[in-house]
Design an enzyme around this catalytic site. Structure first.
Site, PDB file in Angstrom:
ATOM      1  N   SER A 140      47.033  46.855  41.742  1.00 23.08           N
ATOM      2  CA  SER A 140      47.842  45.873  42.473  1.00 23.08           C
ATOM      3  C   SER A 140      48.636  45.061  41.478  1.00 23.08           C
ATOM      4  O   SER A 140      48.225  44.886  40.323  1.00 23.08           O
ATOM      5  CB  SER A 140      46.954  44.941  43.301  1.00 23.08           C
ATOM      6  OG  SER A 140      47.708  43.855  43.844  1.00 23.08           O
ATOM      7  N   TYR A 153      39.674  39.514  43.576  1.00 24.44           N
ATOM      8  CA  TYR A 153      40.574  40.643  43.834  1.00 24.44           C
ATOM      9  C   TYR A 153      41.417  40.972  42.606  1.00 24.44           C
ATOM     10  O   TYR A 153      41.479  42.119  42.152  1.00 24.44           O
ATOM     11  CB  TYR A 153      41.477  40.315  45.026  1.00 24.44           C
ATOM     12  CG  TYR A 153      42.444  41.411  45.387  1.00 24.44           C
ATOM     13  CD1 TYR A 153      42.008  42.547  46.062  1.00 24.44           C
ATOM     14  CD2 TYR A 153      43.792  41.311  45.057  1.00 24.44           C
ATOM     15  CE1 TYR A 153      42.894  43.562  46.396  1.00 24.44           C
ATOM     16  CE2 TYR A 153      44.688  42.319  45.390  1.00 24.44           C
ATOM     17  CZ  TYR A 153      44.223  43.447  46.062  1.00 24.44           C
ATOM     18  OH  TYR A 153      45.112  44.445  46.377  1.00 24.44           O
TER      19      TYR A 153
END
Length: 261
Positions: A140, A153
């Protein structure tokens, strides 16, 4: 080998980017083993694709070593080979850093980082014995750029970016290429549900292409990295983000000046 004989194993394949990637591989003649923890949604997705001879549903939690081994063994027994692994399964828990519990932290890292490690450990020997293959890890932009609410995350995705390079360095001698795709803002169902108009405007202000990405654009990139067209590419983290990672401050002002000039 013709693509008609090739097999991709995609995790997190019941919906979103995983399902888009499965659709892309199928459109080019690959067979696809689709793995997800959401059994009902997975079976609905496979049924919706309407290609029973080319698809296989595998219900499993990628953070469970026994479940991973069993799923990979079943996929290999069913299709006789695995040419590509797409580690797409992931979860996000967005909280302020001081509110993130140890349980939150451990679960996010278990799925987002340990999961791809376990999947690669299970699949790589198969690829080695058949002469090679390709692995694509879905990281990501949050693993490259820090942001609020993403301590677990973002850290998990940063770890996955390095795991990609480590896997590439050690598996290359077996003909196994390992790369990562780092999506920026993508117009998924989740993004549409949780990104307010203000958040979307903030993203647009900092993306040179001035729009969100589409799932199909990410799927095309994943497919490319798994294909023979990427035969000399390994150990790379490719941002598919409209230029978001490449841009510093000042873009909104620059655009404003252009509008007024």
């Amino acid at each position: 080998m013709g693509v008609m004989n090739k097999v991709a194993l995609i995790t997190g394949a019941a919906r979103g980017l995983g399902l888009a990637a499965a659709t892309r591989f199928l459109s080019d003649g690959w067979r696809v083993a689709m793995l997800d923890i959401l059994g009902d949604a997975l079976r609905d997705a496979v049924q919706g694709l309407n290609q029973p001879d080319a698809t296989l549903a595998l219900e499993a939690d990628v953070s469970d070593p026994a479940a991973v081994q069993a799923a990979v063994k079943r996929a290999h027994a069913h299709f006789s080979r695995i040419d590509a692994l797409v580690n797409n399964a992931g979860i996000a828990i967005f909280k302020p850093i001081l509110e993130v519990s140890l349980e939150d932290w451990q679960r996010v890292l278990a799925v987002n980082l340990t999961g791809p490690f376990l999947m690669a450990q299970a699949v790589a020997p198969i690829m080695r014995d058949q002469g090679g293959g390709a692995i694509v890890n879905i990281t990501s932009i949050s693993g490259l750029r820090a942001s609020t609410l993403r301590v677990a995350y973002g850290t998990s995705k940063a770890g996955l970016a390095h795991l990609t390079k480590q896997q590439a360095a050690e598996l290359g001698e077996y003909g196994i290429r390992v790369n990562a795709v780092a999506p920026g803002p993508v117009d998924t169902a989740m993004a549409k549900a949780v990104h307010t108009p203000e958040i979307r405007a903030d993203y647009h202000d900092h993306i040179p292409l001035n729009r969100y990405g589409e799932e199909s654009e990410l799927a095309n990139t994943i497919y490319f990295l798994c294909s023979d067209q990427a035969s000399y590419i390994t150990g790379q983290v490719l941002c598919v983000d409209g230029g978001f990672d490449a841009t510093g401050i000042g873009l909104p002002t620059l655009r404003g000046r252009r509008r007024n000039s």
